[in-house]
Scaffold this motif. Structure first.
Motif, short mmCIF file in Angstrom:
data_model
loop_
_atom_site.label_atom_id
_atom_site.label_comp_id
_atom_site.label_asym_id
_atom_site.label_seq_id
_atom_site.Cartn_x
_atom_site.Cartn_y
_atom_site.Cartn_z
N UNK A 65 -32.60 -20.07 -55.23
CA UNK A 65 -31.77 -21.12 -55.81
C UNK A 65 -31.22 -20.71 -57.17
N UNK A 66 -32.07 -20.07 -57.98
CA UNK A 66 -31.66 -19.62 -59.31
C UNK A 66 -30.60 -18.54 -59.18
N UNK A 67 -30.80 -17.60 -58.28
CA UNK A 67 -29.82 -16.53 -58.08
C UNK A 67 -28.48 -17.11 -57.62
N UNK A 68 -28.53 -18.05 -56.71
CA UNK A 68 -27.30 -18.66 -56.22
C UNK A 68 -26.58 -19.40 -57.35
N UNK A 69 -27.33 -20.12 -58.18
CA UNK A 69 -26.72 -20.85 -59.30
C UNK A 69 -26.06 -19.89 -60.29
N UNK A 70 -26.69 -18.73 -60.49
CA UNK A 70 -26.15 -17.73 -61.42
C UNK A 70 -25.10 -16.83 -60.76
N UNK A 71 -24.97 -16.97 -59.45
CA UNK A 71 -24.04 -16.16 -58.66
C UNK A 71 -24.30 -14.66 -58.81
N UNK A 73 -27.06 -11.48 -56.99
CA UNK A 73 -28.06 -11.22 -55.94
C UNK A 73 -29.47 -11.40 -56.51
N UNK A 74 -30.39 -11.83 -55.69
CA UNK A 74 -31.77 -12.03 -56.15
C UNK A 74 -32.33 -10.78 -56.81
N UNK A 75 -31.96 -9.63 -56.31
CA UNK A 75 -32.47 -8.37 -56.85
C UNK A 75 -32.15 -8.21 -58.34
N UNK A 76 -31.07 -8.84 -58.79
CA UNK A 76 -30.69 -8.74 -60.20
C UNK A 76 -31.64 -9.53 -61.10
N UNK A 77 -32.39 -10.44 -60.52
CA UNK A 77 -33.32 -11.26 -61.29
C UNK A 77 -34.71 -10.64 -61.37
N UNK A 78 -34.90 -9.50 -60.73
CA UNK A 78 -36.22 -8.87 -60.68
C UNK A 78 -36.10 -7.42 -61.14
#
Length: 85
Positions: A65-71, A73-78
């Motif tokens: 959800x956080x990745x989608x809100x920030x537009x 990919x999830x990988x960018x958050x890890x």
């Protein structure tokens, strides 16, 4: 003794990655409040992701959800950390 080893092994695995929500949020020029509202999650979860990036491990669904809100990919958050061994 085995219990201590097991705990140390769990700690080591937990530290193999850290969250990058703070960095991505700052790069986008957005606030924690904005992200919580946009992602549809409690602000306390966002706060923990930012203040405890090495230890807080949100669920896959929350991170998605956080990745989608920030537009992003999830990988960018890890960020994967080097293995301490």
């Amino acid at each position: 003794m085995v219990r201590e080893h097991h705990s140390s092994e769990q700690d080591r695995r937990r530290r193999m990655y850290r969250l990058r929500v703070k960095e991505v949020l700052e790069a986008k020029g957005k606030s924690q409040t904005w992200l919580a509202k946009r992602a549809g999650v409690q602000q306390g979860l966002i706060r923990r992701m930012i203040k405890e990036p090495d230890t807080y491990k949100p669920s896959y669904a929350i991170l998605a959800q956080v990745a989608q809100a920030l537009r992003v990919p999830m990988e960018e958050l890890i960020e994967q950390l080097p293995d301490p061994d």
